[in-house]
Design a protein around this motif. Sequence first.
Motif, PDB file in Angstrom:
ATOM      1  N   GLU A 132     -59.353 -43.106 -23.461  1.00 32.37           N
ATOM      2  CA  GLU A 132     -59.332 -41.782 -22.850  1.00 32.37           C
ATOM      3  C   GLU A 132     -60.474 -41.639 -21.849  1.00 32.37           C
ATOM      4  N   LYS A 133     -61.642 -42.213 -22.210  1.00 29.09           N
ATOM      5  CA  LYS A 133     -62.795 -42.156 -21.311  1.00 29.09           C
ATOM      6  C   LYS A 133     -62.467 -42.837 -19.995  1.00 29.09           C
ATOM      7  N   TRP A 134     -61.869 -44.051 -20.088  1.00 24.53           N
ATOM      8  CA  TRP A 134     -61.514 -44.767 -18.862  1.00 24.53           C
ATOM      9  C   TRP A 134     -60.405 -44.036 -18.105  1.00 24.53           C
ATOM     10  N   LEU A 135     -59.489 -43.402 -18.839  1.00 23.65           N
ATOM     11  CA  LEU A 135     -58.435 -42.614 -18.187  1.00 23.65           C
ATOM     12  C   LEU A 135     -59.049 -41.459 -17.410  1.00 23.65           C
ATOM     13  N   PHE A 136     -60.018 -40.803 -18.030  1.00 23.11           N
ATOM     14  CA  PHE A 136     -60.683 -39.692 -17.361  1.00 23.11           C
ATOM     15  C   PHE A 136     -61.378 -40.151 -16.086  1.00 23.11           C
ATOM     16  N   TYR A 137     -62.232 -41.203 -16.231  1.00 26.86           N
ATOM     17  CA  TYR A 137     -62.986 -41.637 -15.049  1.00 26.86           C
ATOM     18  C   TYR A 137     -62.068 -42.190 -13.959  1.00 26.86           C
ATOM     19  N   GLY A 138     -61.045 -42.918 -14.350  1.00 24.41           N
ATOM     20  CA  GLY A 138     -60.129 -43.469 -13.364  1.00 24.41           C
ATOM     21  C   GLY A 138     -59.365 -42.384 -12.626  1.00 24.41           C
ATOM     22  N   ALA A 139     -58.804 -41.442 -13.390  1.00 24.77           N
ATOM     23  CA  ALA A 139     -58.043 -40.362 -12.763  1.00 24.77           C
ATOM     24  C   ALA A 139     -58.942 -39.466 -11.934  1.00 24.77           C
ATOM     25  N   ALA A 140     -60.151 -39.166 -12.450  1.00 23.45           N
ATOM     26  CA  ALA A 140     -61.080 -38.301 -11.720  1.00 23.45           C
ATOM     27  C   ALA A 140     -61.519 -38.959 -10.419  1.00 23.45           C
ATOM     28  N   ALA A 141     -61.809 -40.272 -10.473  1.00 24.67           N
ATOM     29  CA  ALA A 141     -62.229 -40.971  -9.259  1.00 24.67           C
ATOM     30  C   ALA A 141     -61.122 -40.986  -8.218  1.00 24.67           C
ATOM     31  N   ALA A 142     -59.888 -41.252  -8.667  1.00 24.31           N
ATOM     32  CA  ALA A 142     -58.759 -41.278  -7.739  1.00 24.31           C
ATOM     33  C   ALA A 142     -58.514 -39.888  -7.148  1.00 24.31           C
ATOM     34  N   ALA A 143     -58.602 -38.877  -7.997  1.00 22.43           N
ATOM     35  CA  ALA A 143     -58.407 -37.508  -7.514  1.00 22.43           C
ATOM     36  C   ALA A 143     -59.487 -37.130  -6.514  1.00 22.43           C
ATOM     37  N   ALA A 144     -60.739 -37.499  -6.815  1.00 17.99           N
ATOM     38  CA  ALA A 144     -61.838 -37.188  -5.904  1.00 17.99           C
ATOM     39  C   ALA A 144     -61.664 -37.896  -4.561  1.00 17.99           C
ATOM     40  N   ALA A 145     -61.193 -39.144  -4.618  1.00 19.47           N
ATOM     41  CA  ALA A 145     -60.980 -39.889  -3.373  1.00 19.47           C
ATOM     42  C   ALA A 145     -59.917 -39.229  -2.515  1.00 19.47           C
ATOM     43  N   LEU A 146     -58.812 -38.855  -3.142  1.00 17.42           N
ATOM     44  CA  LEU A 146     -57.737 -38.206  -2.381  1.00 17.42           C
ATOM     45  C   LEU A 146     -58.172 -36.832  -1.867  1.00 17.42           C
ATOM     46  N   ALA A 147     -58.944 -36.105  -2.681  1.00 19.95           N
ATOM     47  CA  ALA A 147     -59.435 -34.796  -2.244  1.00 19.95           C
ATOM     48  C   ALA A 147     -60.391 -34.947  -1.073  1.00 19.95           C
ATOM     49  N   ALA A 148     -61.256 -35.959  -1.129  1.00 23.05           N
ATOM     50  CA  ALA A 148     -62.178 -36.205  -0.024  1.00 23.05           C
ATOM     51  C   ALA A 148     -61.409 -36.560   1.242  1.00 23.05           C
ATOM     52  N   TRP A 149     -60.334 -37.356   1.071  1.00 19.30           N
ATOM     53  CA  TRP A 149     -59.506 -37.703   2.231  1.00 19.30           C
ATOM     54  C   TRP A 149     -58.850 -36.450   2.818  1.00 19.30           C
ATOM     55  N   ALA A 150     -58.392 -35.550   1.934  1.00 17.56           N
ATOM     56  CA  ALA A 150     -57.766 -34.309   2.406  1.00 17.56           C
ATOM     57  C   ALA A 150     -58.766 -33.444   3.154  1.00 17.56           C
ATOM     58  N   PHE A 151     -60.032 -33.493   2.719  1.00 16.58           N
ATOM     59  CA  PHE A 151     -61.042 -32.652   3.351  1.00 16.58           C
ATOM     60  C   PHE A 151     -61.596 -33.278   4.628  1.00 16.58           C
ATOM     61  N   LEU A 152     -61.863 -34.583   4.569  1.00 12.74           N
ATOM     62  CA  LEU A 152     -62.563 -35.220   5.686  1.00 12.74           C
ATOM     63  C   LEU A 152     -61.637 -35.928   6.668  1.00 12.74           C
ATOM     64  N   GLY A 153     -60.524 -36.429   6.163  1.00 10.98           N
ATOM     65  CA  GLY A 153     -59.736 -37.302   7.016  1.00 10.98           C
ATOM     66  C   GLY A 153     -58.429 -36.742   7.508  1.00 10.98           C
ATOM     67  N   ARG A 154     -57.827 -35.850   6.766  1.00 14.12           N
ATOM     68  CA  ARG A 154     -56.497 -35.400   7.126  1.00 14.12           C
ATOM     69  C   ARG A 154     -56.507 -33.912   7.440  1.00 14.12           C
ATOM     70  N   ALA A 155     -56.244 -33.564   8.679  1.00 18.68           N
ATOM     71  CA  ALA A 155     -56.216 -32.154   9.068  1.00 18.68           C
ATOM     72  C   ALA A 155     -54.819 -31.594   8.855  1.00 18.68           C
ATOM     73  N   PRO A 156     -54.674 -30.575   8.017  1.00 20.84           N
ATOM     74  CA  PRO A 156     -53.341 -30.003   7.802  1.00 20.84           C
ATOM     75  C   PRO A 156     -52.750 -29.482   9.107  1.00 20.84           C
ATOM     76  N   ALA A 157     -51.533 -29.885   9.399  1.00 18.15           N
ATOM     77  CA  ALA A 157     -50.871 -29.432  10.621  1.00 18.15           C
ATOM     78  C   ALA A 157     -50.229 -28.079  10.370  1.00 18.15           C
ATOM     79  N   SER A 158     -50.281 -27.212  11.349  1.00 16.47           N
ATOM     80  CA  SER A 158     -49.678 -25.892  11.212  1.00 16.47           C
ATOM     81  C   SER A 158     -48.493 -25.781  12.152  1.00 16.47           C
ATOM     82  N   VAL A 159     -47.303 -25.710  11.591  1.00 14.14           N
ATOM     83  CA  VAL A 159     -46.129 -25.534  12.438  1.00 14.14           C
ATOM     84  C   VAL A 159     -46.026 -24.101  12.932  1.00 14.14           C
ATOM     85  N   GLN A 160     -46.731 -23.202  12.291  1.00 16.50           N
ATOM     86  CA  GLN A 160     -46.812 -21.831  12.756  1.00 16.50           C
ATOM     87  C   GLN A 160     -48.045 -21.698  13.647  1.00 16.50           C
ATOM     88  N   ASN A 161     -47.920 -20.947  14.702  1.00 17.33           N
ATOM     89  CA  ASN A 161     -49.024 -20.789  15.643  1.00 17.33           C
ATOM     90  C   ASN A 161     -50.122 -19.920  15.030  1.00 17.33           C
TER      91      ASN A 161
END
Length: 867
Positions: free
Chosen positions: A14-43
């Motif tokens: 469970e400990k490894w599941l927590f750290y693995g999932a948390a690390a992956a989630a943090a990486a994707l969240a960081a990518w969403a914040f720093l690397g991927r700009a949400p596109a707005s189809v509405q002006n």
Amino acid sequence: MKVMEKTRANRSSEKWLFYGAAAAAAALAAWAFLGRAPASVQNFAYYADRGELLFHAVSSKAVSYSMPLLSLLASAAGHFKFDPALPARFAAALLCLAAYGLGARAGGRARGALFALAAAAATLTCAAPEAEQVIYSLFLLVFLSLEFRRQSDESLFSSAAAGLAAGASMLIRSPLFAFPPLAVLFRRLSPGRKAGWLAAAALFLFCAYLPLAPWARLNHSVFGRLIIFEEERSTCNIITGASGIVYTIEGDARAFAGLSRTESVYPWAVRTVLGNPGRYALSVAKRAWRVFLMFPLLFLLAGAGFILSRKDPLARLLAFFSAYFLLIHCLLSIEERYFYPLRYVLALLAAGGAWELAKKAGLAVEEKGKDHFTVPLLALVLAASAGTLGVVWRYPGAAKPALIAVTQELEKYPSDAWLHRKRGEILLSLDLTAEGLGSLGRACGLSGARDLCYISGAMKSAAPQDPPPLENYYELQLVKLMRELELGREAAAKETLAAALENWRGEKNSIKGAQFKEDENNLARIKESNKTFWDMDLANALAYLPPEKRAGALALLSRLTPPTPKLRAMLLRNKKNLSAAEKAEKEELRKKLEFELPEAEFEWGGTARELTAELLEKERAPEGTGGELGLLLGLDLEPGEAVSIFDTHCGECTGPAVKAAARAYLSAGKDRIAEARDLAAADPGNFAYALVRLESENFSPESLKAAAGTLKNYPYPLAAGALAWAQKGGKKEAVALARAAALTNKLDKNGWSLALLAAQEAGDYKTGLEIAGLALRENPGSSLLLNDRGVLRSLSGDAAGAGKDFEAAVSADPSNFSALMNLGATLERAAEKEKAAGTYARALRAARPGTEKRDAEQALSRLGKAQ
């Protein structure tokens, strides 16, 4: 011993599941914040514009066209100079924390991390997320986390918190409007009811709808009626949904349905659905299926996850919410972007199933976890909501007419580019072309906005170039077209017109999704009924041309494309030296298109009244001013009263009056004599305009003499002033002014009616009847004046004569509500109840909604003839 070793192994996994999932989630969240700009189809510019209207308290119906939170957030980006995509970036990252809270509360930190990873991964299922939907998704997950807590403990705190979170989400978008009562019902049908649930449920519902109260108050101040959410924004979805179209359309939905701009869409939608309920039910099913096809793998994973975790209260809540969210959208036509938030909820259902598998595989142990993030996220949500509602609550009391508000705000913020831009747009809408373009030029200089700078350059160029590739490229094409029409460059204008029309046909005449067989006819109807290119886009673009150039430009345009009735009406309105046939055509078109012409669309009449009230300074006239002019000045009215009392509602005068009033308002200090004279000349029958001139010239003897002379030729103010004196108790003054007005023999029907009403209010029925005789000699057979004389005869005791007048008034105009009610009352007093009831029934059919309808219904009820 083996049990202990197994438990330690499980906890280690469970400990490894927590750290693995948390690390992956943090990486994707960081990518969403720093690397991927949400596109707005509405002006986002549209949202920002509405937010600026709210912030600067500019009176406009546009503030109600979208919910306020995102509008203010978008406008804040301009004020605080941050990237408009930044809030969506934050939201994409914070979504993981909200998901963690949901998972951790009932399963521990490893489960929370798995939920966070699912939320982060859900972003990958959308190639181009929309900023609005990302932010909305965060608010929904915060609500769901708090709602799960409310469903678990039903405490007053959790009920209030969940309710406020639900209400906050509705300040962005409205789909959750029906969920709170359903959530209460869902909890009642679930096991484990707790004591005190009723009070907790009531508090939850109260808090859920409380944030909408200030917004409803704002809407009432703008429209004068109860509007809980956006005004008109859902019209297209309602029309297309009731018509059985699966996806929403880009086009003129009202024209598609055969509805005018002022008709309510709801009765039409109900009739349409009831007329073909099978088609509607099938379209709802098709929409649900199309949503499944948008992300089928996620639906399948969510379904499997629900089966595996079906005993989990959280899984049941998420499944219930998903079903609600899907159905509430599928009742109307859909777009794929509406279902972006659903991806997160489905991902969490899938994560719940994965957690159950992990437990069975011995990789996890369920334990009570702590939710560290939901309360801070709630604080963030409530802070955004409180700031929004603070501005919304302030608006009704602070809002001022558009030009007045923007001009006053520019004194505080002289370098605000939006204010200069909005001022330019307002002036253009008032046909003050040079002034409007000047303001747009200043906005260009302050902001460097490429669209504004293109407009400024194109309208000065002898050969305007193609616009830059901006989001509003199509609108800029129309600016280029107008300039080419003004210059008489027919070949270039023809080419630009064709290009703009091609863009319009592609962008503004479509179904926003996969088409079905029956959509061939729907698309044909959309294209056939949609005239917005001519009636809205071209008509609005004409504002960039000086009024004196428009007739020539429209004549050239008419050679390039067949004009619609609206464009034809605008050509005739701007053309000089009309023939008799053209004058008749112009009047016919004016009656037919009354609410679609610029003076109605841009509310010139209201703007002229608002500006006039602002111009009036309530300075006293010199003592000793005699005659009728002295009586009018002696009324000593407040500016708003003067404007209301003396308004002539002159249709042809409105354009010149509003332009003169705007120029007078924009002039420096009191140095506005020339503009004030223009205003007075625009409608000589409006004494409020004359007052502006008198004040601007300090009541000079010359100005007083001119005003007195005008009253002899335009006596409407005498009749209006007579009624004002009567209502103030000045009977002698009222009768004097009413007589003076009548003796000119230059009153129109409305003026005569005011003079008669003044005599009636003053109690001088004899004078009133004398004036009525003169009025009907000038206007024989007038239903309005016959009814007025009938009232005077009735009050003077001549019941028989009154009855004849009322009958004649009804015969002249069978829809004259007042005459019908008066005739009915006369018949009722004569004990002719059946005839009275029939007359009241006719009055009810002629009544307008509101007071008239209620009065007719009460009269029928009094006779025992309720309809």
